[in-house]
Enzyme design. Structure first.
Site, PDB file in Angstrom:
ATOM      1  N   GLU A   1       0.845  -1.200   0.000  1.00 46.16           N
ATOM      2  CA  GLU A   1       0.000   0.000   0.000  1.00 46.16           C
ATOM      3  C   GLU A   1       0.879   1.248   0.000  1.00 46.16           C
ATOM      4  O   GLU A   1       1.943   1.265   0.622  1.00 46.16           O
ATOM      5  CB  GLU A   1      -0.903  -0.016   1.237  1.00 46.16           C
ATOM      6  CG  GLU A   1      -2.038   0.988   1.229  1.00 46.16           C
ATOM      7  CD  GLU A   1      -3.051   0.682   2.340  1.00 46.16           C
ATOM      8  OE1 GLU A   1      -3.522  -0.469   2.427  1.00 46.16           O
ATOM      9  OE2 GLU A   1      -3.344   1.590   3.128  1.00 46.16           O
TER      10      GLU A   1
ATOM     11  N   ASP B   1       0.048   5.332   0.658  1.00 43.31           N
ATOM     12  CA  ASP B   1      -1.080   6.118   1.162  1.00 43.31           C
ATOM     13  C   ASP B   1      -0.861   7.620   1.153  1.00 43.31           C
ATOM     14  O   ASP B   1       0.219   8.103   1.533  1.00 43.31           O
ATOM     15  CB  ASP B   1      -1.381   5.748   2.623  1.00 43.31           C
ATOM     16  CG  ASP B   1      -1.880   4.337   2.801  1.00 43.31           C
ATOM     17  OD1 ASP B   1      -2.453   3.785   1.847  1.00 43.31           O
ATOM     18  OD2 ASP B   1      -1.699   3.789   3.905  1.00 43.31           O
TER      19      ASP B   1
ATOM     20  N   GLU C   1      -3.311  10.137   3.234  1.00 45.58           N
ATOM     21  CA  GLU C   1      -4.469  10.115   4.132  1.00 45.58           C
ATOM     22  C   GLU C   1      -4.571  11.452   4.857  1.00 45.58           C
ATOM     23  O   GLU C   1      -3.582  11.935   5.418  1.00 45.58           O
ATOM     24  CB  GLU C   1      -4.334   8.990   5.160  1.00 45.58           C
ATOM     25  CG  GLU C   1      -4.249   7.605   4.544  1.00 45.58           C
ATOM     26  CD  GLU C   1      -3.937   6.533   5.572  1.00 45.58           C
ATOM     27  OE1 GLU C   1      -4.680   5.531   5.634  1.00 45.58           O
ATOM     28  OE2 GLU C   1      -2.950   6.704   6.325  1.00 45.58           O
TER      29      GLU C   1
ATOM     30  N   GLY D   1       4.168   0.558  10.053  1.00 43.59           N
ATOM     31  CA  GLY D   1       3.982   1.669   9.125  1.00 43.59           C
ATOM     32  C   GLY D   1       5.278   2.415   8.872  1.00 43.59           C
ATOM     33  O   GLY D   1       6.243   2.314   9.640  1.00 43.59           O
TER      34      GLY D   1
ATOM     35  N   ARG E   1       9.775   3.311  18.272  1.00 43.76           N
ATOM     36  CA  ARG E   1       9.653   2.289  17.238  1.00 43.76           C
ATOM     37  C   ARG E   1      10.803   1.289  17.316  1.00 43.76           C
ATOM     38  O   ARG E   1      11.929   1.629  17.675  1.00 43.76           O
ATOM     39  CB  ARG E   1       9.633   2.945  15.854  1.00 43.76           C
ATOM     40  CG  ARG E   1       8.461   3.891  15.601  1.00 43.76           C
ATOM     41  CD  ARG E   1       7.173   3.128  15.386  1.00 43.76           C
ATOM     42  NE  ARG E   1       7.244   2.319  14.188  1.00 43.76           N
ATOM     43  CZ  ARG E   1       6.856   2.756  12.971  1.00 43.76           C
ATOM     44  NH1 ARG E   1       6.343   3.958  12.824  1.00 43.76           N
ATOM     45  NH2 ARG E   1       6.940   1.953  11.920  1.00 43.76           N
TER      46      ARG E   1
END
Length: 301
Positions: free
Chosen positions: A121, A123, A125, A153, A293
């Site tokens: 994907e 994106d 957004e 992500g 992360r």
């Protein structure tokens, strides 16, 4: 009585000149990228390139502008007629003003229907907000299931140098075999280079747009939810542009539009300067710089 204060030295004058330039540039938006890839591509009508995917009763096409909306019953989404291996994909979009917390308006590439549970994907957004705060434009890349299950992500989030609810602005994804570039009004805001197959989407994808309720995470990590007393929440799209290599075309015979005036390679120095200006002034989150992360999952960082 007013007194004009003159700088006491050439160095002071130079400093004031640079400062005034920075203030003017900040007020006017990013410096010119010098090249506008979207201008090389002709727009198509919605029906030439897309079809409704879900929520048909929440979709309306009038005089070339597609409106999709979310209310307490449903949202809506659309999908391109063809799947692409690479290309330039854009639309002019105008967002809903006022309270839009929890609401997501999107333009993205995906193969989730072809590869459920293991999809790719790319994106764009728009994360809804409260009236006292600006929209967040989130760019993201998922590779081979990193958007499924335990999500990994690769987000870069931005504020914008204009109000995206006041007029239409052009948002674009250029996806090539070597890099992904995100544009706003033909200004590059992010470049995601290919550093290896494991961290790059290289399977065919469709183009999608949608509006839906993402209250659990969309606005300040779910602090503010969609409030349907403000419904309907409307996303407006027009001037669709699709120029890419479909799955029926050989990559050697079909090349996506160039990102730069050179006709090959990546961004020009002027485009890189404009991109750096945007990132210096309006970047609000970069996954590679997030200490929370696990960066063993994002080796490209």
């Amino acid at each position: 009585m007013f007194t004009t204060m003159l700088p006491s030295s050439p160095l002071s004058f130079f400093f004031l000149l640079v400062l005034s330039f920075m203030i003017c540039a900040s007020a006017q938006g990013p410096p010119s990228p010098g090249y506008y890839p979207g201008s090389k591509i002709s727009p198509i009508s919605f029906d030439q390139g897309f079809r409704n995917l879900w929520g048909p009763q929440h979709q309306r096409l009038e005089q070339g502008t597609l409106s999709i909306w979310l209310d307490s019953n449903s949202g809506s989404g659309f999908k391109s007629l063809h799947s692409y291996q690479s290309g330039y994909f854009s639309a002019a979009i105008k967002l809903q003003p006022g309270y839009t917390a929890g609401v997501i308006t999107t333009l993205y590439l995906s193969n989730n229907q072809d590869h459920p549970g293991n999809h790719d994907e790319i994106d764009i957004e728009f994360l809804g907000t409260t009236p006292d705060k600006p929209y967040v434009l989130q760019t993201n890349v998922y590779i081979r299931g990193s958007g499924d299950g335990n999500i990994v992500g690769r987000e870069m989030k931005f504020h914008l140098w204009f109000d995206p609810t006041q007029d239409f602005h052009i948002y674009a994804i250029l996806w090539k075999q070597s890099e992904i570039i995100f544009f706003v009004d033909d200004v590059p805001i992010r470049r995601y280079p290919r550093k290896g197959d494991a961290t790059y989407p290289n399977r065919p994808m469709y183009v999608y747009g949608s509006i839906w309720d993402a209250s659990p995470w969309a606005t300040e990590d779910g602090k503010y939810k969609a409030n349907y007393k403000y419904q309907p929440f409307i996303g407006r799209y027009k001037n669709f542009k699709l120029q890419g290599c479909t799955i029926n075309e050989s990559p050697s015979s079909c090349k996506p539009p160039s990102a730069s005036p050179s006709g090959y390679g990546s961004l020009s120095l002027q485009q890189i300067s404009a991109m750096q200006w945007v990132q210096n002034h309006y970047l609000v989150y970069y996954y590679c710089h997030d200490p929370k992360r696990d960066h063993t999952l994002t080796p490209e960082c």
